[in-house]
Design a protein around this motif. Sequence first.
Motif, PDB file in Angstrom:
ATOM      1  N   UNK A  53       0.834  -1.210   0.000  1.00  0.00           N
ATOM      2  CA  UNK A  53       0.000   0.000   0.000  1.00  0.00           C
ATOM      3  C   UNK A  53       0.869   1.260   0.000  1.00  0.00           C
ATOM      4  N   UNK A  56       2.613   1.625  -3.332  1.00  0.00           N
ATOM      5  CA  UNK A  56       1.718   2.076  -4.413  1.00  0.00           C
ATOM      6  C   UNK A  56       1.574   3.595  -4.365  1.00  0.00           C
ATOM      7  N   UNK A  60       2.962   5.998  -7.292  1.00  0.00           N
ATOM      8  CA  UNK A  60       1.987   6.850  -7.973  1.00  0.00           C
ATOM      9  C   UNK A  60       2.474   8.296  -8.007  1.00  0.00           C
ATOM     10  N   UNK A 125      -3.220  15.056  -9.172  1.00  0.00           N
ATOM     11  CA  UNK A 125      -3.079  13.912 -10.068  1.00  0.00           C
ATOM     12  C   UNK A 125      -3.067  12.530  -9.430  1.00  0.00           C
ATOM     13  N   UNK A 126      -2.560  12.405  -8.225  1.00  0.00           N
ATOM     14  CA  UNK A 126      -2.280  11.052  -7.709  1.00  0.00           C
ATOM     15  C   UNK A 126      -3.540  10.369  -7.172  1.00  0.00           C
ATOM     16  N   UNK A 127      -3.963   9.342  -7.894  1.00  0.00           N
ATOM     17  CA  UNK A 127      -5.174   8.612  -7.526  1.00  0.00           C
ATOM     18  C   UNK A 127      -5.032   7.811  -6.237  1.00  0.00           C
ATOM     19  N   UNK A 128      -3.813   7.407  -5.888  1.00  0.00           N
ATOM     20  CA  UNK A 128      -3.638   6.668  -4.629  1.00  0.00           C
ATOM     21  C   UNK A 128      -3.803   7.623  -3.451  1.00  0.00           C
ATOM     22  N   UNK A 129      -3.132   8.775  -3.513  1.00  0.00           N
ATOM     23  CA  UNK A 129      -3.301   9.787  -2.458  1.00  0.00           C
ATOM     24  C   UNK A 129      -4.786  10.068  -2.212  1.00  0.00           C
ATOM     25  N   UNK A 130      -5.512  10.266  -3.314  1.00  0.00           N
ATOM     26  CA  UNK A 130      -6.921  10.661  -3.214  1.00  0.00           C
ATOM     27  C   UNK A 130      -7.827   9.528  -2.731  1.00  0.00           C
ATOM     28  N   UNK A 131      -7.327   8.293  -2.760  1.00  0.00           N
ATOM     29  CA  UNK A 131      -8.129   7.149  -2.307  1.00  0.00           C
ATOM     30  C   UNK A 131      -7.915   6.826  -0.831  1.00  0.00           C
ATOM     31  N   UNK A 132      -6.931   7.497  -0.207  1.00  0.00           N
ATOM     32  CA  UNK A 132      -6.582   7.169   1.182  1.00  0.00           C
ATOM     33  C   UNK A 132      -7.205   8.139   2.183  1.00  0.00           C
ATOM     34  N   UNK A 133      -7.572   7.578   3.329  1.00  0.00           N
ATOM     35  CA  UNK A 133      -8.077   8.375   4.451  1.00  0.00           C
ATOM     36  C   UNK A 133      -6.948   9.015   5.246  1.00  0.00           C
ATOM     37  N   UNK A 134      -5.767   8.404   5.156  1.00  0.00           N
ATOM     38  CA  UNK A 134      -4.636   8.786   6.001  1.00  0.00           C
ATOM     39  C   UNK A 134      -4.217  10.237   5.765  1.00  0.00           C
TER      40      UNK A 134
END
Lengths: 148, 148
Positions: A53, A56, A60, A125-134
Amino acid sequence: MSEEKAGAYEGRVTWVEGLQFVAHGQVSGAAFVMDGDPNHGGLDSGVRPMEALLLSLAGCTGMDVISILRKKRQEVTGFWVNVRGFRAPEFPKWYTRIELEFVVRGWDISEQAVARSIELSQTKYCGVTASLKSEIVYTYRIEQEPVR
Amino acid sequence: MSEEKAGAYEGRVTWVEGLQFVAHGQVSGAAFVMDGDPNHGGLDSGVRPMEALLLSLAGCTGMDVISILRKKRQEVTGFWVNVRGFRAPEFPKWYTRIELEFVVRGWDISEQAVARSIELSQTKYCGVTASLKSEIVYTYRIEQEPVR
């Protein structure tokens, strides 16, 4: 339109033995091994899922940043992203906070270009950043190559 | 106490060329390759970061489920988790929804044991699930081995 552009990604993890799984991405066709701690029945042959995780996320944002730096005509000779995730003490031990450190090495690297590239990745731009709650925080360091 | 138990994970992604990065987990010591679409400057030699995110989720919950099924003395002969992520149409194209499908093959597998194992992972144990903003839904399928 490729599936990649259409926006859906698919994959499969297949159990092998112990906690060893082969992880296969359907769009790329590439695979890697995930495994667990030997103290918990793993064979220690691959990355932990919680590491994957973090990686990724670093990959990204790293791809965004190297792409933007190239567009900004920066002469990058080396680039890496260190990532550290801090987990809550109780199960499910989610990542409450993740720290990213971007290190850019090159010739006459512009600090403004580095700062802007990271900011664009993290906010746009970063889809991983935007998918995380952290909570995600970052620093950067520039290592200039010696004068030619 | 090992770092793994203390709760922090660390890693690094190191740029190689194009969009190719080597991703290295510090706790496991294991590595894998991430890469991008050739249409965007990648070499297509490894998983996409957004695939790695999905696979980290599937691996995390997959390890929970196989561990719990073993404790419940289920005779599993095969196990895999299919994962599909749906992205928002606009940047940063985060995963709004992720679907997991658990497939358990074995001898006299108890449906109740499978359902309970997945529920425990998704509500209590899986740190990747708990770190994501995305809506996560799942289904499962049991493939009984023929009578011995």
